[in-house]
Enzyme design. Structure first.
Site, PDB file in Angstrom:
ATOM      1  N   LEU A  34     -40.210 -15.221 -44.245  1.00 56.08           N
ATOM      2  CA  LEU A  34     -39.721 -16.498 -44.943  1.00 56.08           C
ATOM      3  C   LEU A  34     -38.412 -16.605 -45.690  1.00 56.08           C
ATOM      4  CD1 LEU A  34     -40.997 -19.745 -44.903  1.00 56.08           C
ATOM      5  CD2 LEU A  34     -40.922 -19.295 -47.179  1.00 56.08           C
ATOM      6  N   ASP A  63     -37.738 -13.582 -48.017  1.00 60.35           N
ATOM      7  CA  ASP A  63     -36.331 -12.888 -47.831  1.00 60.35           C
ATOM      8  C   ASP A  63     -35.671 -13.932 -49.039  1.00 60.35           C
ATOM      9  OD1 ASP A  63     -33.875 -11.739 -46.581  1.00 60.35           O
ATOM     10  OD2 ASP A  63     -33.219 -13.870 -46.642  1.00 60.35           O
ATOM     11  N   TYR A  68     -28.713 -17.977 -53.878  1.00 54.92           N
ATOM     12  CA  TYR A  68     -29.747 -18.881 -53.391  1.00 54.92           C
ATOM     13  C   TYR A  68     -29.832 -19.711 -54.809  1.00 54.92           C
ATOM     14  CZ  TYR A  68     -29.993 -16.492 -48.932  1.00 54.92           C
ATOM     15  OH  TYR A  68     -29.638 -15.725 -47.828  1.00 54.92           O
ATOM     16  N   LYS A  96     -30.908  -9.640 -52.685  1.00 56.41           N
ATOM     17  CA  LYS A  96     -29.628  -9.230 -52.365  1.00 56.41           C
ATOM     18  C   LYS A  96     -28.374  -9.353 -53.441  1.00 56.41           C
ATOM     19  CE  LYS A  96     -30.609 -11.604 -48.002  1.00 56.41           C
ATOM     20  NZ  LYS A  96     -31.144 -13.036 -48.302  1.00 56.41           N
ATOM     21  N   HIS A 129     -25.231  -8.234 -49.810  1.00 55.68           N
ATOM     22  CA  HIS A 129     -25.418  -9.465 -49.167  1.00 55.68           C
ATOM     23  C   HIS A 129     -24.087  -9.667 -48.066  1.00 55.68           C
ATOM     24  CE1 HIS A 129     -27.036 -13.750 -49.706  1.00 55.68           C
ATOM     25  NE2 HIS A 129     -26.740 -13.667 -48.351  1.00 55.68           N
TER      26      HIS A 129
HETATM   27  N1  LIG Z   1     -28.027 -12.455 -44.930  1.00 56.96           N
HETATM   28  C1  LIG Z   1     -27.242 -13.452 -45.117  1.00 56.96           C
HETATM   29  O1  LIG Z   1     -26.058 -13.690 -45.019  1.00 56.96           O
HETATM   30  C2  LIG Z   1     -27.950 -14.744 -44.653  1.00 56.96           C
HETATM   31  C3  LIG Z   1     -27.419 -15.877 -43.900  1.00 56.96           C
HETATM   32  C4  LIG Z   1     -27.882 -16.830 -43.464  1.00 56.96           C
HETATM   33  C5  LIG Z   1     -29.160 -17.098 -43.731  1.00 56.96           C
HETATM   34  N2  LIG Z   1     -29.943 -16.047 -44.222  1.00 56.96           N
HETATM   35  C6  LIG Z   1     -31.701 -16.061 -44.431  1.00 56.96           C
HETATM   36  O2  LIG Z   1     -32.062 -16.635 -42.976  1.00 56.96           O
HETATM   37  C7  LIG Z   1     -32.868 -17.829 -43.274  1.00 56.96           C
HETATM   38  C8  LIG Z   1     -32.730 -18.642 -42.325  1.00 56.96           C
HETATM   39  O3  LIG Z   1     -31.781 -18.922 -41.815  1.00 56.96           O
HETATM   40  P1  LIG Z   1     -31.376 -20.602 -41.744  1.00 56.96           P
HETATM   41  O4  LIG Z   1     -32.288 -21.308 -42.694  1.00 56.96           O
HETATM   42  O5  LIG Z   1     -29.994 -20.532 -41.905  1.00 56.96           O
HETATM   43  O6  LIG Z   1     -31.848 -20.845 -40.133  1.00 56.96           O
HETATM   44  P2  LIG Z   1     -33.001 -21.246 -39.094  1.00 56.96           P
HETATM   45  O7  LIG Z   1     -34.462 -20.443 -39.794  1.00 56.96           O
HETATM   46  O8  LIG Z   1     -32.752 -20.721 -37.951  1.00 56.96           O
HETATM   47  O9  LIG Z   1     -33.262 -22.662 -39.212  1.00 56.96           O
HETATM   48  C9  LIG Z   1     -33.907 -23.367 -40.120  1.00 56.96           C
HETATM   49  C10 LIG Z   1     -34.123 -24.781 -39.776  1.00 56.96           C
HETATM   50  O10 LIG Z   1     -34.915 -24.975 -38.526  1.00 56.96           O
HETATM   51  C11 LIG Z   1     -35.956 -25.720 -38.675  1.00 56.96           C
HETATM   52  N3  LIG Z   1     -37.229 -25.267 -38.332  1.00 56.96           N
HETATM   53  C12 LIG Z   1     -37.944 -24.179 -38.714  1.00 56.96           C
HETATM   54  N4  LIG Z   1     -38.940 -23.822 -38.410  1.00 56.96           N
HETATM   55  C13 LIG Z   1     -39.161 -24.960 -37.198  1.00 56.96           C
HETATM   56  C14 LIG Z   1     -40.249 -25.265 -36.309  1.00 56.96           C
HETATM   57  N5  LIG Z   1     -41.366 -24.541 -36.235  1.00 56.96           N
HETATM   58  N6  LIG Z   1     -39.963 -26.404 -35.760  1.00 56.96           N
HETATM   59  C15 LIG Z   1     -38.704 -26.998 -35.621  1.00 56.96           C
HETATM   60  N7  LIG Z   1     -37.862 -26.708 -36.664  1.00 56.96           N
HETATM   61  C16 LIG Z   1     -37.989 -25.921 -37.288  1.00 56.96           C
HETATM   62  C17 LIG Z   1     -36.049 -26.298 -40.219  1.00 56.96           C
HETATM   63  O11 LIG Z   1     -36.163 -27.560 -40.275  1.00 56.96           O
HETATM   64  P3  LIG Z   1     -36.563 -28.531 -41.517  1.00 56.96           P
HETATM   65  O12 LIG Z   1     -35.813 -28.132 -42.634  1.00 56.96           O
HETATM   66  O13 LIG Z   1     -36.401 -29.822 -41.342  1.00 56.96           O
HETATM   67  O14 LIG Z   1     -38.142 -28.057 -41.633  1.00 56.96           O
HETATM   68  C18 LIG Z   1     -34.979 -25.441 -40.810  1.00 56.96           C
HETATM   69  O15 LIG Z   1     -34.028 -26.224 -41.511  1.00 56.96           O
HETATM   70  C19 LIG Z   1     -32.360 -18.214 -44.667  1.00 56.96           C
HETATM   71  O16 LIG Z   1     -33.322 -19.223 -45.306  1.00 56.96           O
HETATM   72  C20 LIG Z   1     -31.973 -17.125 -45.391  1.00 56.96           C
HETATM   73  O17 LIG Z   1     -33.141 -16.589 -46.229  1.00 56.96           O
HETATM   74  C21 LIG Z   1     -29.468 -15.028 -44.733  1.00 56.96           C
END
Ligand SMILES: NC(=O)c1ccc[n+]([C@@H]2O[C@H](COP(=O)([O-])OP(=O)(O)OC[C@H]3O[C@@H](n4cnc5c(N)ncnc54)[C@H](OP(=O)(O)O)[C@@H]3O)[C@@H](O)[C@H]2O)c1
Length: 344
Positions: A34, A63, A68, A96, A129
């Site tokens: 998650l 994660d 954050y 991270k 990170h």
């Molecule tokens: N290492 C790094 O530099 C880095 C960079 C970016 C992200 N991350 C990590 O990656 C995670 C995920 O990335 P992200 O949040 O940017 O993008 P994502 O997981 O690709 O997209 C998240 C969005 O998708 C929607 N969603 C999720 N499940 C769904 C489903 N079953 N049906 C319809 N819509 C759905 C959600 O909408 P709702 O909010 O409306 O529910 C959410 O806002 C982050 O939370 C973080 O932990 C790490």
């Protein structure tokens, strides 16, 4: 904020049924986690509640990251979950180190702070990170540049990495890894590291498959963890450009979603798990995080569907990292070593 008591949900997924990936150390990491980056949309309390809810429906991999700004709240949830009967050893918790804590002595301080906030005595995985010590204000505009921003300097990165290795030796973290890297940078780390990275967190979704980098990681026994697995459809305006494409609107993804009678997001999650990266989709909404987890244990995509998705890569990087650029850098592409050379 310990709100309600932790209980295992009756309609969840049995975590034993969720696929696990074996790392080079022999440790097993759940094949989906998650995400916990709420950006500007959700409070830390919302996210901490989702962490507890997600563990109650069967997630065992979370994660996190200090940047954050919600680890102290997630820690309350983890405390309740462990008090409620889930063994610490069953959980996989990643954190991270942020860019402003790369200096001598800082990595240990950052790790100890995350451990204290998360109320844990070890982390399963600790990542650098970003490979730049370039600080920027949270939520700042993409055009802003930090005056002391630097390009990648391998010698400095290895000084930070050596501090990461010490955390393993001290037993504070079980694995260490990289994030937002490139092949040329990782090659140098693999050459010089005493403890090799176990995982590399990288942007991965159907419109940004990074096939060469993905293959490089697998070949070198580095497990890819894929962020933005759904193409981050709700990311803030400041992280969008006109050229960006939308994975969940891609006709191939939509067609396959209709065939399986699921939301297109689910197709992205299934594709990620079946391809071999570990997606960390984010949502605080129970129906969504539950369906993301369920999607990994039932109704897989066919080989033909996997091939079709392999064909829709658009090389569309969403998290471009503009705010980490140093003076003299031309564009965000300079962060990603596109011609195979590290840019200085
Ligand atoms: N290492 C790094 O530099 C880095 C960079 C970016 C992200 N991350 C990590 O990656 C995670 C995920 O990335 P992200 O949040 O940017 O993008 P994502 O997981 O690709 O997209 C998240 C969005 O998708 C929607 N969603 C999720 N499940 C769904 C489903 N079953 N049906 C319809 N819509 C759905 C959600 O909408 P709702 O909010 O409306 O529910 C959410 O806002 C982050 O939370 C973080 O932990 C790490």
């Amino acid at each position: 904020m310990s709100v309600d008591e932790f209980k295992v949900a009756k309609d969840g997924v049995n975590p034993e049924e969720v696929l696990k990936r074996k790392l080079y150390t022999g440790a097993e990491i759940p094949a989906i986690g998650l995400g916990t980056f709420g950006s500007d949309r959700f409070s830390g309390e919302d996210i901490a509640k989702a962490v507890k809810g997600a563990i109650s429906v069967g997630y065992r991999h979370i994660d996190c990251a200090s940047v954050y700004l919600n680890e102290h709240l997630i820690g309350e949830s983890l405390k309740d979950v462990i008090k409620g009967g889930i063994e610490r050893e069953e959980l996989w918790i990643t954190s991270k180190v942020w860019n402003d804590m790369h200096g001598e002595g800082d990595v240990l301080k950052a790790c100890e702070k995350s451990l204290k906030d998360l109320k844990l005595d070890y982390l399963d995985l600790y990542l650098i990170h970003w490979p730049f010590p370039n600080y920027h204000e949270p939520g700042c505009d993409v055009t802003s540049r930090a005056p002391n921003a630097q390009p990648y300097i391998h010698e400095n990165y290895m000084k930070t990495w050596t501090q990461m290795e010490k955390l393993v030796e001290k037993g504070l973290v079980r694995h260490i890894g990289t994030s937002n890297m490139t092949i040329p940078k990782l090659k140098l780390v693999l050459r010089d590291a005493k403890i090799k990275p176990a995982c590399n967190e990288m942007e991965l979704h159907p419109h940004f498959q990074q096939q060469e980098f993905f293959d490089f990681c697998i070949k070198n026994n580095i497990q890819p963890i894929g962020f933005c697995p759904i193409g981050s459809p709700k990311r803030p305006e400041r992280d969008r450009t006109e050229e960006d494409t939308v994975d969940i609107e891609d006709p191939v993804i939509v067609k396959i979603a209709k065939r399986h009678n699921v939301h297109p997001a689910i197709v992205c999650v299934k594709w990620a798990v079946q391809r071999g990266q570990i997606p960390i989709p984010f949502s605080i909404h129970r129906d969504k995080y539950l369906s993301n987890l369920e999607s990994t244990v039932k109704d897989p995509l066919t080989e033909e569907e996997m091939r079709e998705i392999a064909g829709i890569d658009k090389n569309c990087r969403l998290i471009k990292g503009q705010v980490f650029l140093w003076e003299g850098a031309k564009s965000w592409e300079d962060l990603w070593d596109l011609d195979g050379e590290i840019k200085h």
